[in-house]
Design a protein around this motif. Sequence first.
Motif, PDB file in Angstrom:
ATOM      1  N   ILE A 236       0.833  -1.205   0.000  1.00 54.16           N
ATOM      2  CA  ILE A 236       0.000   0.000   0.000  1.00 54.16           C
ATOM      3  C   ILE A 236       0.872   1.262   0.000  1.00 54.16           C
ATOM      4  O   ILE A 236       0.625   2.200  -0.760  1.00 54.16           O
ATOM      5  CB  ILE A 236      -0.955  -0.002   1.210  1.00 54.16           C
ATOM      6  N   VAL A 237       1.899   1.282   0.834  1.00 56.55           N
ATOM      7  CA  VAL A 237       2.790   2.449   0.901  1.00 56.55           C
ATOM      8  C   VAL A 237       3.448   2.695  -0.457  1.00 56.55           C
ATOM      9  O   VAL A 237       3.502   3.833  -0.942  1.00 56.55           O
ATOM     10  CB  VAL A 237       3.866   2.255   1.993  1.00 56.55           C
ATOM     11  N   SER A 238       3.929   1.627  -1.097  1.00 53.55           N
ATOM     12  CA  SER A 238       4.599   1.781  -2.390  1.00 53.55           C
ATOM     13  C   SER A 238       3.640   2.262  -3.468  1.00 53.55           C
ATOM     14  O   SER A 238       3.991   3.094  -4.310  1.00 53.55           O
ATOM     15  CB  SER A 238       5.240   0.452  -2.808  1.00 53.55           C
ATOM     16  N   LYS A 239       2.405   1.756  -3.450  1.00 56.78           N
ATOM     17  CA  LYS A 239       1.410   2.210  -4.422  1.00 56.78           C
ATOM     18  C   LYS A 239       1.077   3.686  -4.197  1.00 56.78           C
ATOM     19  O   LYS A 239       0.868   4.442  -5.157  1.00 56.78           O
ATOM     20  CB  LYS A 239       0.140   1.371  -4.317  1.00 56.78           C
ATOM     21  N   ALA A 244       1.731   9.413  -5.763  1.00 58.63           N
ATOM     22  CA  ALA A 244       2.246  10.741  -5.421  1.00 58.63           C
ATOM     23  C   ALA A 244       3.200  11.251  -6.503  1.00 58.63           C
ATOM     24  O   ALA A 244       3.194  12.448  -6.840  1.00 58.63           O
ATOM     25  CB  ALA A 244       2.959  10.701  -4.068  1.00 58.63           C
ATOM     26  N   LYS A 245       4.004  10.364  -7.064  1.00 55.06           N
ATOM     27  CA  LYS A 245       4.916  10.758  -8.141  1.00 55.06           C
ATOM     28  C   LYS A 245       4.142  11.298  -9.333  1.00 55.06           C
ATOM     29  O   LYS A 245       4.556  12.268  -9.977  1.00 55.06           O
ATOM     30  CB  LYS A 245       5.785   9.561  -8.558  1.00 55.06           C
ATOM     31  N   ARG A 246       3.015  10.676  -9.626  1.00 53.42           N
ATOM     32  CA  ARG A 246       2.196  11.151 -10.744  1.00 53.42           C
ATOM     33  C   ARG A 246       1.644  12.550 -10.452  1.00 53.42           C
ATOM     34  O   ARG A 246       1.677  13.444 -11.303  1.00 53.42           O
ATOM     35  CB  ARG A 246       1.038  10.180 -11.005  1.00 53.42           C
ATOM     36  N   TYR A 247       1.115  12.733  -9.231  1.00 58.65           N
ATOM     37  CA  TYR A 247       0.574  14.039  -8.870  1.00 58.65           C
ATOM     38  C   TYR A 247       1.658  15.121  -8.923  1.00 58.65           C
ATOM     39  O   TYR A 247       1.431  16.225  -9.423  1.00 58.65           O
ATOM     40  CB  TYR A 247      -0.039  13.992  -7.478  1.00 58.65           C
ATOM     41  N   LEU A 248       2.841  14.801  -8.400  1.00 57.37           N
ATOM     42  CA  LEU A 248       3.949  15.762  -8.387  1.00 57.37           C
ATOM     43  C   LEU A 248       4.369  16.139  -9.807  1.00 57.37           C
ATOM     44  O   LEU A 248       4.607  17.312 -10.100  1.00 57.37           O
ATOM     45  CB  LEU A 248       5.139  15.186  -7.625  1.00 57.37           C
ATOM     46  N   SER A 249       4.454  15.155 -10.677  1.00 65.75           N
ATOM     47  CA  SER A 249       4.877  15.422 -12.055  1.00 65.75           C
ATOM     48  C   SER A 249       3.814  16.210 -12.824  1.00 65.75           C
ATOM     49  O   SER A 249       4.116  16.875 -13.815  1.00 65.75           O
ATOM     50  CB  SER A 249       5.189  14.112 -12.783  1.00 65.75           C
ATOM     51  N   ARG A 260      -3.623  13.705  -1.194  1.00 70.38           N
ATOM     52  CA  ARG A 260      -4.401  13.038  -2.244  1.00 70.38           C
ATOM     53  C   ARG A 260      -4.060  11.551  -2.384  1.00 70.38           C
ATOM     54  O   ARG A 260      -4.866  10.781  -2.903  1.00 70.38           O
ATOM     55  CB  ARG A 260      -4.162  13.731  -3.593  1.00 70.38           C
ATOM     56  N   CYS A 261      -2.872  11.158  -1.936  1.00 75.77           N
ATOM     57  CA  CYS A 261      -2.509   9.742  -2.091  1.00 75.77           C
ATOM     58  C   CYS A 261      -2.652   8.961  -0.779  1.00 75.77           C
ATOM     59  O   CYS A 261      -2.169   7.835  -0.666  1.00 75.77           O
ATOM     60  CB  CYS A 261      -1.101   9.589  -2.659  1.00 75.77           C
TER      61      CYS A 261
END
Length: 292
Positions: A236-239, A244-249, A260-261
Amino acid sequence: MTFSLGWRGYCLIEKYLAQIDQSISYLHVAKKVHNIDFHLHAGCEIYFLIKGDVRYFVEKTVYPLQYGDLIITNEHEIHKPSFSSEHSYERVTLEFDPQLFKLFATKSLDPLACFYNRPLGTGNKMTLTAKETSQMLELFMKYEALMRSGSDGNAILKLSCMLELLVAVNRIFLSQKPVDAGVELHHKLTPILDYIELHLHEELSLELLQRQFFINKYHLIRVFKEYTGSTVHEYIVSKRISLAKRYLSEGSSVLESCMRCGFNDYTSFLRMFKKKTGVLPKEYQNSAKWNR
């Protein structure tokens, strides 16, 4: 067959060549097996198994591996190897910044195609022929020799060798018909993983999953460990970090991405992001902006 880099492209190549060992990370490891948690990389990875009883988990897919099998992942795919025995383990990995190799895409070949032109967690495994295995090993050994050399022009030779590797991997990927779909998960795991993916922004405890799927949480822990070699919490943490990487990018602030994540604790989010990716969220976002 030609491509035009432009002034910015040449500046980027110069930047990457000046720090080639940060842009491309090569590791050839032989050691005893140990537990490895789910993780993500800042860029893409090529994983080549030489020896060991390994099952490789990418997103919701499990791939049994043997000598000469190759796994590819991008920066949004959580993954981990798990071990079926305590036999010795040897592998080669190449982790690299995809932005460097985006500069070398042509109309006939994009060196990043096999890493991105597929759904997450599918088509990650390639089973090589004896000839392909020999070719890959030769290129790996060539790169390893360059790692030991301090000669002039070494950065250019490393870049050239890496491009040769990526062309070879893409050709192998395109020849793999049908695509290896991996092994089926336990019948109770698949809907649980689907549910987790759709509800990352909400509470996701073992107690909630137990109620939602009418499965004893201790049984879930055992089954999840058996198939992935890790815990539900780690997954769950890794997902969430991947999301979060998608939101940041996409331009969300660090705090907004955190909320949001599904992270309710900002400090915990910063710590886990650094642990999983090697960089802090703001560093990741700044890098993504620079490379757009």
